[in-house]
Design a protein around this motif. Structure first.
Motif, PDB file in Angstrom:
ATOM      1  N   PRO A  72       0.807  -1.218   0.000  1.00 32.07           N
ATOM      2  CA  PRO A  72       0.000   0.000   0.000  1.00 32.07           C
ATOM      3  C   PRO A  72       0.847   1.277   0.000  1.00 32.07           C
ATOM      4  N   TYR A  73       0.456   2.222  -0.834  1.00 35.01           N
ATOM      5  CA  TYR A  73       1.209   3.467  -0.977  1.00 35.01           C
ATOM      6  C   TYR A  73       0.258   4.633  -1.188  1.00 35.01           C
ATOM      7  N   GLU A  74       0.791   5.842  -0.983  1.00 34.09           N
ATOM      8  CA  GLU A  74       0.036   7.074  -1.217  1.00 34.09           C
ATOM      9  C   GLU A  74       0.199   7.472  -2.682  1.00 34.09           C
ATOM     10  N   ARG A  75      -0.880   7.954  -3.285  1.00 38.86           N
ATOM     11  CA  ARG A  75      -0.868   8.208  -4.729  1.00 38.86           C
ATOM     12  C   ARG A  75      -0.470   9.627  -5.176  1.00 38.86           C
ATOM     13  N   PRO A  76      -0.617  10.676  -4.355  1.00 38.35           N
ATOM     14  CA  PRO A  76      -0.372  12.017  -4.892  1.00 38.35           C
ATOM     15  C   PRO A  76       0.960  12.205  -5.597  1.00 38.35           C
ATOM     16  N   ALA A  77       2.021  11.586  -5.095  1.00 38.71           N
ATOM     17  CA  ALA A  77       3.348  11.800  -5.686  1.00 38.71           C
ATOM     18  C   ALA A  77       3.532  11.103  -7.031  1.00 38.71           C
ATOM     19  N   LEU A  78       2.601  10.231  -7.416  1.00 37.46           N
ATOM     20  CA  LEU A  78       2.752   9.513  -8.689  1.00 37.46           C
ATOM     21  C   LEU A  78       2.861  10.483  -9.863  1.00 37.46           C
ATOM     22  N   SER A  79       2.120  11.580  -9.795  1.00 38.00           N
ATOM     23  CA  SER A  79       2.127  12.543 -10.905  1.00 38.00           C
ATOM     24  C   SER A  79       3.087  13.695 -10.670  1.00 38.00           C
ATOM     25  N   LYS A  80       3.739  13.687  -9.512  1.00 30.98           N
ATOM     26  CA  LYS A  80       4.620  14.808  -9.172  1.00 30.98           C
ATOM     27  C   LYS A  80       6.030  14.299  -8.833  1.00 30.98           C
ATOM     28  N   GLY A  81       6.323  14.153  -7.553  1.00 27.64           N
ATOM     29  CA  GLY A  81       7.685  13.846  -7.115  1.00 27.64           C
ATOM     30  C   GLY A  81       8.277  12.580  -7.686  1.00 27.64           C
ATOM     31  N   LEU A  82       7.444  11.544  -7.888  1.00 25.71           N
ATOM     32  CA  LEU A  82       7.978  10.303  -8.442  1.00 25.71           C
ATOM     33  C   LEU A  82       8.394  10.487  -9.893  1.00 25.71           C
ATOM     34  N   ASP A 137       9.885   3.980  -2.354  1.00 24.37           N
ATOM     35  CA  ASP A 137       9.896   3.622  -0.932  1.00 24.37           C
ATOM     36  C   ASP A 137       9.293   4.725  -0.066  1.00 24.37           C
ATOM     37  N   GLN A 138       9.477   5.981  -0.488  1.00 28.85           N
ATOM     38  CA  GLN A 138       8.951   7.098   0.295  1.00 28.85           C
ATOM     39  C   GLN A 138       7.432   7.189   0.230  1.00 28.85           C
ATOM     40  N   LEU A 139       6.817   6.518  -0.729  1.00 31.78           N
ATOM     41  CA  LEU A 139       5.369   6.548  -0.874  1.00 31.78           C
ATOM     42  C   LEU A 139       4.676   5.484  -0.023  1.00 31.78           C
ATOM     43  N   MET A 140       5.444   4.479   0.416  1.00 34.89           N
ATOM     44  CA  MET A 140       4.854   3.341   1.118  1.00 34.89           C
ATOM     45  C   MET A 140       4.342   3.729   2.499  1.00 34.89           C
ATOM     46  N   ASP A 163       2.317   2.233 -13.412  1.00 36.20           N
ATOM     47  CA  ASP A 163       2.102   3.252 -14.450  1.00 36.20           C
ATOM     48  C   ASP A 163       3.139   4.365 -14.324  1.00 36.20           C
ATOM     49  N   ALA A 164       3.370   4.822 -13.093  1.00 33.71           N
ATOM     50  CA  ALA A 164       4.299   5.927 -12.864  1.00 33.71           C
ATOM     51  C   ALA A 164       5.720   5.532 -13.230  1.00 33.71           C
ATOM     52  N   ARG A 165       6.120   4.318 -12.893  1.00 27.18           N
ATOM     53  CA  ARG A 165       7.467   3.853 -13.255  1.00 27.18           C
ATOM     54  C   ARG A 165       7.636   3.825 -14.769  1.00 27.18           C
ATOM     55  N   GLY A 181      -7.608  17.887 -16.278  1.00 27.57           N
ATOM     56  CA  GLY A 181      -7.895  17.848 -14.849  1.00 27.57           C
ATOM     57  C   GLY A 181      -6.604  17.885 -14.062  1.00 27.57           C
ATOM     58  N   PHE A 182      -6.691  17.550 -12.775  1.00 27.33           N
ATOM     59  CA  PHE A 182      -5.519  17.676 -11.905  1.00 27.33           C
ATOM     60  C   PHE A 182      -4.389  16.729 -12.319  1.00 27.33           C
ATOM     61  N   ILE A 183      -4.710  15.481 -12.636  1.00 29.84           N
ATOM     62  CA  ILE A 183      -3.657  14.533 -13.022  1.00 29.84           C
ATOM     63  C   ILE A 183      -2.953  15.001 -14.285  1.00 29.84           C
ATOM     64  N   GLY A 184      -3.725  15.367 -15.303  1.00 23.43           N
ATOM     65  CA  GLY A 184      -3.122  15.811 -16.553  1.00 23.43           C
ATOM     66  C   GLY A 184      -2.224  17.017 -16.379  1.00 23.43           C
ATOM     67  N   LEU A 185      -2.676  17.979 -15.579  1.00 24.10           N
ATOM     68  CA  LEU A 185      -1.898  19.199 -15.368  1.00 24.10           C
ATOM     69  C   LEU A 185      -0.644  18.932 -14.546  1.00 24.10           C
ATOM     70  N   GLU A 186      -0.738  18.063 -13.550  1.00 24.68           N
ATOM     71  CA  GLU A 186       0.439  17.722 -12.749  1.00 24.68           C
ATOM     72  C   GLU A 186       1.465  16.969 -13.580  1.00 24.68           C
ATOM     73  N   VAL A 187       1.004  16.065 -14.439  1.00 21.57           N
ATOM     74  CA  VAL A 187       1.924  15.353 -15.331  1.00 21.57           C
ATOM     75  C   VAL A 187       2.593  16.336 -16.287  1.00 21.57           C
ATOM     76  N   ALA A 188       1.826  17.294 -16.785  1.00 27.74           N
ATOM     77  CA  ALA A 188       2.402  18.299 -17.684  1.00 27.74           C
ATOM     78  C   ALA A 188       3.522  19.062 -16.992  1.00 27.74           C
ATOM     79  N   ALA A 189       3.293  19.493 -15.749  1.00 32.78           N
ATOM     80  CA  ALA A 189       4.317  20.236 -15.010  1.00 32.78           C
ATOM     81  C   ALA A 189       5.547  19.368 -14.767  1.00 32.78           C
ATOM     82  N   SER A 190       5.337  18.103 -14.411  1.00 31.76           N
ATOM     83  CA  SER A 190       6.461  17.204 -14.158  1.00 31.76           C
ATOM     84  C   SER A 190       7.246  16.932 -15.427  1.00 31.76           C
ATOM     85  N   ALA A 191       6.534  16.756 -16.530  1.00 27.92           N
ATOM     86  CA  ALA A 191       7.207  16.480 -17.807  1.00 27.92           C
ATOM     87  C   ALA A 191       8.023  17.682 -18.271  1.00 27.92           C
TER      88      ALA A 191
END
Length: 412
Positions: free
Chosen positions: A42-52, A60-63, A135-137, A155-165
């Motif tokens: 089990p892990y937290e999802r917010p960082a999937l589109s950002k820090g990860l 490991d930091q998401l676990m 997916d994030a990996r 939406g939020f996921i698309g925009l966060e991925v755009a910023a990360s990319a």
């Protein structure tokens, strides 16, 4: 499996993992078994589109905990294990491997699956969604400098991925089928500011635009748009929402709406079955209407409440909605339920920062949203959220005036 009835959790995401840990922390001494289809703990999802994606955070930091943490507390986590049937009469869950587990109480934390593009060619290699750690990996490996990325969904996921990319040096095009970003999630003035921010960072942002088909040619993906335009990219990411994981609940005869229907105690239509997280449709604290939330706070808090009530408690889930999105050096937050407002008040903070307050017909602050550089707006957003949580009744003129400190309105 053990003959003693267990606390069973179906779904090894954030809500499921946290609930298992809470069951032990709140005093359950018997077996706890968590079933998850993913291969990861089990892990937290917010960082999937950002820090990860940017490399600032590791998996490991998401676990929520490491394997030894669950084992040390006597919690069995069955990864890669699908639950295929729930027998509410016998109080058993059945797995794809033919196993059956007797449960004392059961938590459905089945979350949801990312919606896929329903257009020709959407099954091509290089076309993906972003919902899981896997997916994030896969996406992180593709976000290399100079790579061309097409994101479908503003939406939020698309925009966060755009910023990360963009932070990774990719060329980014983002398509949104609507007239503005983030639909009804935020007010139009904030959506316009977010659009301007992304364009300033080099994102080719197109509104009223959607893909028609995708074809692979010479190692690239050729995406034809409904308006006839052609975009050639290396990767396509669909950020078009999730489908709640309600199938098990429906087949078990539980009441299902836009999610698994629960009461204020997170109990389903069966007294021994509870639901929490993205899949749970719970009565709104403010209006009493059914509300399903896909947020970090919702998963975290509902997990604790569900655990307490699986143990025989009567804890009410009374946490108001709240979510955030970080994009570049800006942050966006929404608290409460802006849709319940009769009046909207805007407070301009300067430096591109703005707050919107939503008042019901009785003058209560039932919602707040804000946006701006994180360094300038974070403190004000925290105070705005507190006004919502207290259902404060300040004067609209005071909310609008940046010279009137929000903290003074809290203590009034």
């Amino acid at each position: 499996m053990a003959s003693q009835r267990a606390m069973a959790v179906v779904g090894a995401g954030h809500a499921g993992g946290r609930a298992a840990l809470q069951l032990r922390a709140q005093g359950w001494t018997g077996p706890i078994v968590v079933f998850g289809e993913e291969p990861d703990l089990p892990y937290e999802r917010p960082a999937l589109s950002k820090g990860l994606l940017t490399g600032e955070q590791s998996a490991d930091q998401l676990m929520l905990a490491q394997a030894e943490g669950y084992a040390g507390q006597g919690i069995t986590v069955r990864l890669g294990t699908a639950v295929t049937r729930i027998d509410t009469a016998a109080r058993q869950v059945h797995t794809a491997a033919g196993e059956a587990l007797d449960y004392e109480a059961l938590l459905l934390a089945t979350g949801g699956r990312a919606r896929r593009l329903a257009i020709p060619g959407a099954d091509q290699a290089g076309v993906q969604a972003l919902r899981t750690l896997a997916d994030a990996r896969a996406l992180q490996a593709r976000l290399q400098p100079g790579q061309r990325l097409l994101i479908v969904g503003g939406g939020f996921i698309g925009l966060e991925v755009a910023a990360s990319a963009r932070a990774r040096g990719c060329e980014v095009t983002l398509l949104e089928g609507g007239v503005r970003l983030m639909g009804r999630a935020v007010p139009a003035p904030i959506a316009e500011r977010v659009a301007a921010l992304h364009r300033a960072h080099g994102v080719d942002l197109r509104l009223r635009a959607a893909p028609e088909s995708i074809a692979a040619l010479n190692g690239r993906l050729h995406v034809r748009l409904l308006d006839g335009d052609l975009i050639v990219v290396d990767t396509v990411v669909a950020g078009i929402g999730i489908e709640p994981g309600v199938q098990l609940a429906r087949e078990a005869g539980l009441r299902v709406g836009h999610g698994v229907c629960v009461d204020r105690h997170l109990r389903t239509s069966d007294p021994h079955v509870f639901a929490a997280g993205d899949v749970a449709e719970c009565p709104s604290v403010l209006s009493g209407l059914p509300l399903r939330q896909e947020t970090w706070q919702n998963a975290e808090r509902q997990a604790a409440v569900a655990a307490a009530n699986m143990l025989g408690g009567q804890t009410v889930y009374d946490t108001l909605p709240w979510f955030w999105s970080d994009q570049y050096d800006h942050t966006l937050q929404v608290a409460g339920e802006p849709a319940l407002a009769a009046t909207e008040v805007q407070r301009t903070l300067g430096e591109g920062a703005v707050l919107h307050f939503y008042l019901d017909s009785d003058g209560r602050v039932v919602g707040a949203s804000g946006y701006g550089p994180a360094r300038d707006v974070t403190k004000e957003l925290k105070l705005a959220r507190a006004l919502v949580e207290r259902l404060a009744r300040p004067q609209a003129a005071a909310l609008q005036d940046p010279n009137v400190k929000l903290k003074s309105l809290l203590t009034a």
